[in-house]
Design a protein around this motif. Sequence first.
Motif, PDB file in Angstrom:
ATOM      1  N   TYR A 237       0.834  -1.209   0.000  1.00 32.19           N
ATOM      2  CA  TYR A 237       0.000   0.000   0.000  1.00 32.19           C
ATOM      3  C   TYR A 237       0.869   1.261   0.000  1.00 32.19           C
ATOM      4  O   TYR A 237       0.637   2.194  -0.773  1.00 32.19           O
ATOM      5  CB  TYR A 237      -0.927  -0.015   1.209  1.00 32.19           C
ATOM      6  CG  TYR A 237      -1.681   1.278   1.423  1.00 32.19           C
ATOM      7  CD1 TYR A 237      -2.784   1.593   0.638  1.00 32.19           C
ATOM      8  CD2 TYR A 237      -1.277   2.188   2.407  1.00 32.19           C
ATOM      9  CE1 TYR A 237      -3.477   2.785   0.826  1.00 32.19           C
ATOM     10  CE2 TYR A 237      -1.956   3.377   2.597  1.00 32.19           C
ATOM     11  CZ  TYR A 237      -3.062   3.669   1.807  1.00 32.19           C
ATOM     12  OH  TYR A 237      -3.734   4.848   1.985  1.00 32.19           O
ATOM     13  N   ILE A 238       1.892   1.276   0.876  1.00 31.58           N
ATOM     14  CA  ILE A 238       2.767   2.444   0.957  1.00 31.58           C
ATOM     15  C   ILE A 238       3.536   2.643  -0.336  1.00 31.58           C
ATOM     16  O   ILE A 238       3.705   3.770  -0.812  1.00 31.58           O
ATOM     17  CB  ILE A 238       3.735   2.295   2.147  1.00 31.58           C
ATOM     18  CG1 ILE A 238       2.956   2.329   3.461  1.00 31.58           C
ATOM     19  CG2 ILE A 238       4.795   3.408   2.125  1.00 31.58           C
ATOM     20  CD1 ILE A 238       3.803   2.080   4.687  1.00 31.58           C
ATOM     21  N   ARG A 240       2.622   1.837  -3.365  1.00 27.99           N
ATOM     22  CA  ARG A 240       1.723   2.379  -4.379  1.00 27.99           C
ATOM     23  C   ARG A 240       1.435   3.850  -4.139  1.00 27.99           C
ATOM     24  O   ARG A 240       1.345   4.634  -5.094  1.00 27.99           O
ATOM     25  CB  ARG A 240       0.422   1.576  -4.396  1.00 27.99           C
ATOM     26  CG  ARG A 240       0.567   0.192  -5.023  1.00 27.99           C
ATOM     27  CD  ARG A 240      -0.762  -0.507  -5.142  1.00 27.99           C
ATOM     28  NE  ARG A 240      -0.654  -1.759  -5.875  1.00 27.99           N
ATOM     29  CZ  ARG A 240      -1.681  -2.571  -6.126  1.00 27.99           C
ATOM     30  NH1 ARG A 240      -2.905  -2.249  -5.679  1.00 27.99           N
ATOM     31  NH2 ARG A 240      -1.504  -3.696  -6.795  1.00 27.99           N
ATOM     32  N   LYS A 241       1.303   4.246  -2.896  1.00 26.96           N
ATOM     33  CA  LYS A 241       1.072   5.650  -2.587  1.00 26.96           C
ATOM     34  C   LYS A 241       2.285   6.486  -2.985  1.00 26.96           C
ATOM     35  O   LYS A 241       2.119   7.596  -3.538  1.00 26.96           O
ATOM     36  CB  LYS A 241       0.810   5.806  -1.083  1.00 26.96           C
ATOM     37  CG  LYS A 241      -0.495   5.196  -0.606  1.00 26.96           C
ATOM     38  CD  LYS A 241      -1.708   6.005  -1.012  1.00 26.96           C
ATOM     39  CE  LYS A 241      -1.809   7.264  -0.222  1.00 26.96           C
ATOM     40  NZ  LYS A 241      -3.052   8.034  -0.536  1.00 26.96           N
ATOM     41  N   GLN A 242       3.478   5.976  -2.751  1.00 22.97           N
ATOM     42  CA  GLN A 242       4.688   6.707  -3.122  1.00 22.97           C
ATOM     43  C   GLN A 242       4.826   6.810  -4.622  1.00 22.97           C
ATOM     44  O   GLN A 242       5.240   7.855  -5.153  1.00 22.97           O
ATOM     45  CB  GLN A 242       5.917   6.006  -2.522  1.00 22.97           C
ATOM     46  CG  GLN A 242       6.021   6.133  -1.012  1.00 22.97           C
ATOM     47  CD  GLN A 242       7.202   5.391  -0.442  1.00 22.97           C
ATOM     48  OE1 GLN A 242       7.758   4.498  -1.077  1.00 22.97           O
ATOM     49  NE2 GLN A 242       7.613   5.757   0.755  1.00 22.97           N
ATOM     50  N   ALA A 244       2.404   6.836  -6.738  1.00 23.25           N
ATOM     51  CA  ALA A 244       1.375   7.761  -7.241  1.00 23.25           C
ATOM     52  C   ALA A 244       1.817   9.201  -7.090  1.00 23.25           C
ATOM     53  O   ALA A 244       1.526  10.051  -7.939  1.00 23.25           O
ATOM     54  CB  ALA A 244       0.058   7.525  -6.468  1.00 23.25           C
TER      55      ALA A 244
END
Length: 245
Positions: A237-238, A240-242, A244
């Motif tokens: 999750y982290i 993918r957030k980075q 993005a």
Amino acid sequence: MNVFQMQCRMEIKRMLRNRYFVFWSLAMPIAFYYIFTNVVNTNAPDPAAWNAHYLMSMTTFSIMGSSIMTLGIRMVQERTQGWSTFIRVTPLPDHIYFIAQMAGQSVIHILSITVIFLAGALINDVSLSPLEWFLCGLWALLGSLPFLAIGTLIGMMKKVDTAAGISNVLYMGLAVCGGMWMPLEIMPKMMQSIGYWLPSYHYGSGAWEIAQGQMPNWKSILFLLVYSIVVMLLSKYIRRKQEAV
């Protein structure tokens, strides 16, 4: 498959040149093992059983440290040097890159397990059956999955100094509170209550039980599996957030 194998070989070569691996995974656990079995008087009622128990403690301590610190710090270094960004513009799939890092680390773990087991046999003449040696090594290897996942989570950090500081505190905290340095049973009740919920305790517990001629408790297996899944999902999750951002 060829791409995966090549990436694994490269990761193994890079790790063998890493000074963190030599210190945290080999030198320190063997030194601790010698001190707590030959220098410090533990008043153990059965010295042979204690020597085998503490050998498994230091083996799991070594693998845990290698997973959290060596893997995590190396991933942060790659990020700061732009290596991770470069990987994204190559044909190498992102998941192959991360799986190869974990697979390469696991191969290094086999080397660590072998060296520390040999040290235990030479220093204190630890004697287990061939099956017990094999099962202890297999447990140490497979049980390292949640700590490999923690290593990838540490690898999401932006600064090497921050990653090194946090991984050091986390590594030592898990080792002490998980009963790897001294049996959890002799610690204060509060420490025991905390330790029973940590993956480090259940990781060490499985190896201790095998060394005693038993099989790992199903609760230890379940704890390690749940920790692995939760941390891997959080790391994904982290990441993918980075990406993005």
